[in-house]
Design a protein around this motif. Structure first.
Motif, PDB file in Angstrom:
ATOM      1  N   TYR A 132       3.088   8.660   4.000  1.00 19.27           N
ATOM      2  CA  TYR A 132       2.473   7.352   3.763  1.00 19.27           C
ATOM      3  C   TYR A 132       1.417   7.416   2.669  1.00 19.27           C
ATOM      4  N   THR A 137       2.115   5.052  -0.597  1.00 18.64           N
ATOM      5  CA  THR A 137       1.180   3.960  -0.869  1.00 18.64           C
ATOM      6  C   THR A 137       0.376   4.201  -2.150  1.00 18.64           C
ATOM      7  N   LEU A 182       2.755   3.353  -4.984  1.00 19.86           N
ATOM      8  CA  LEU A 182       2.935   1.906  -5.078  1.00 19.86           C
ATOM      9  C   LEU A 182       1.676   1.236  -5.630  1.00 19.86           C
ATOM     10  N   PHE A 183       0.510   1.679  -5.176  1.00 14.79           N
ATOM     11  CA  PHE A 183      -0.735   1.128  -5.707  1.00 14.79           C
ATOM     12  C   PHE A 183      -0.877   1.448  -7.198  1.00 14.79           C
ATOM     13  N   PRO A 198      -0.981  -7.180  -2.389  1.00 12.82           N
ATOM     14  CA  PRO A 198      -0.242  -5.910  -2.333  1.00 12.82           C
ATOM     15  C   PRO A 198      -1.161  -4.689  -2.259  1.00 12.82           C
ATOM     16  N   ALA A 199      -2.342  -4.778  -2.847  1.00 10.51           N
ATOM     17  CA  ALA A 199      -3.286  -3.659  -2.743  1.00 10.51           C
ATOM     18  C   ALA A 199      -3.738  -3.486  -1.291  1.00 10.51           C
ATOM     19  N   CYS A 213      -0.904  -2.016   0.785  1.00 12.09           N
ATOM     20  CA  CYS A 213      -0.816  -0.557   0.651  1.00 12.09           C
ATOM     21  C   CYS A 213      -1.840   0.137   1.535  1.00 12.09           C
ATOM     22  N   ASN A 229      -0.831   2.311   4.857  1.00 15.86           N
ATOM     23  CA  ASN A 229      -1.218   3.718   4.896  1.00 15.86           C
ATOM     24  C   ASN A 229      -1.971   4.025   6.189  1.00 15.86           C
ATOM     25  N   LEU A 265       5.101  -2.226   4.329  1.00 17.07           N
ATOM     26  CA  LEU A 265       5.484  -1.705   3.011  1.00 17.07           C
ATOM     27  C   LEU A 265       6.626  -2.526   2.420  1.00 17.07           C
ATOM     28  N   THR A 284       5.229  -5.793   1.290  1.00 16.36           N
ATOM     29  CA  THR A 284       4.437  -5.594   0.080  1.00 16.36           C
ATOM     30  C   THR A 284       5.337  -5.485  -1.149  1.00 16.36           C
TER      31      THR A 284
END
Length: 80
Positions: free
Chosen positions: A5, A9, A12-13, A40-41, A44, A48, A63, A66
């Motif tokens: 995770y 994350t 993705l971030f 979305p931030a 994440c 996580n 997730l 997101t």
């Protein structure tokens, strides 16, 4: 960074941050606002936390939500 995770994350971030920085120096994209990058931030960060706490199904669902938000709202394939 110890778990899956954490890596997923953070990657993705990083993609969200890169998209934001790329759009901040290019031409404006219609409907693109700074606050659109907050959900979305947060997604994440919360995914996580949930994943590392053992709540795997909610973390995976968050997730997925997101990623769907990024694709539908931020539209990364549109160039600015």
């Amino acid at each position: 960074m110890h778990g899956v995770y954490d890596w997923v994350t953070v990657l993705l971030f990083g993609a969200i941050a890169t998209l934001f920085l790329q759009r901040s120096v290019g031409r404006a994209v219609a409907g693109d606002r700074v606050l659109a990058y907050l959900p979305p931030a947060l997604g994440c960060a919360i995914a996580n936390y949930l994943g590392n706490s053992g709540w795997h199904l909610p973390a995976l669902l968050l997730l997925a939500a997101t990623i769907a938000y990024i694709l539908v709202r931020l539209r990364p394939w549109i160039r600015g």
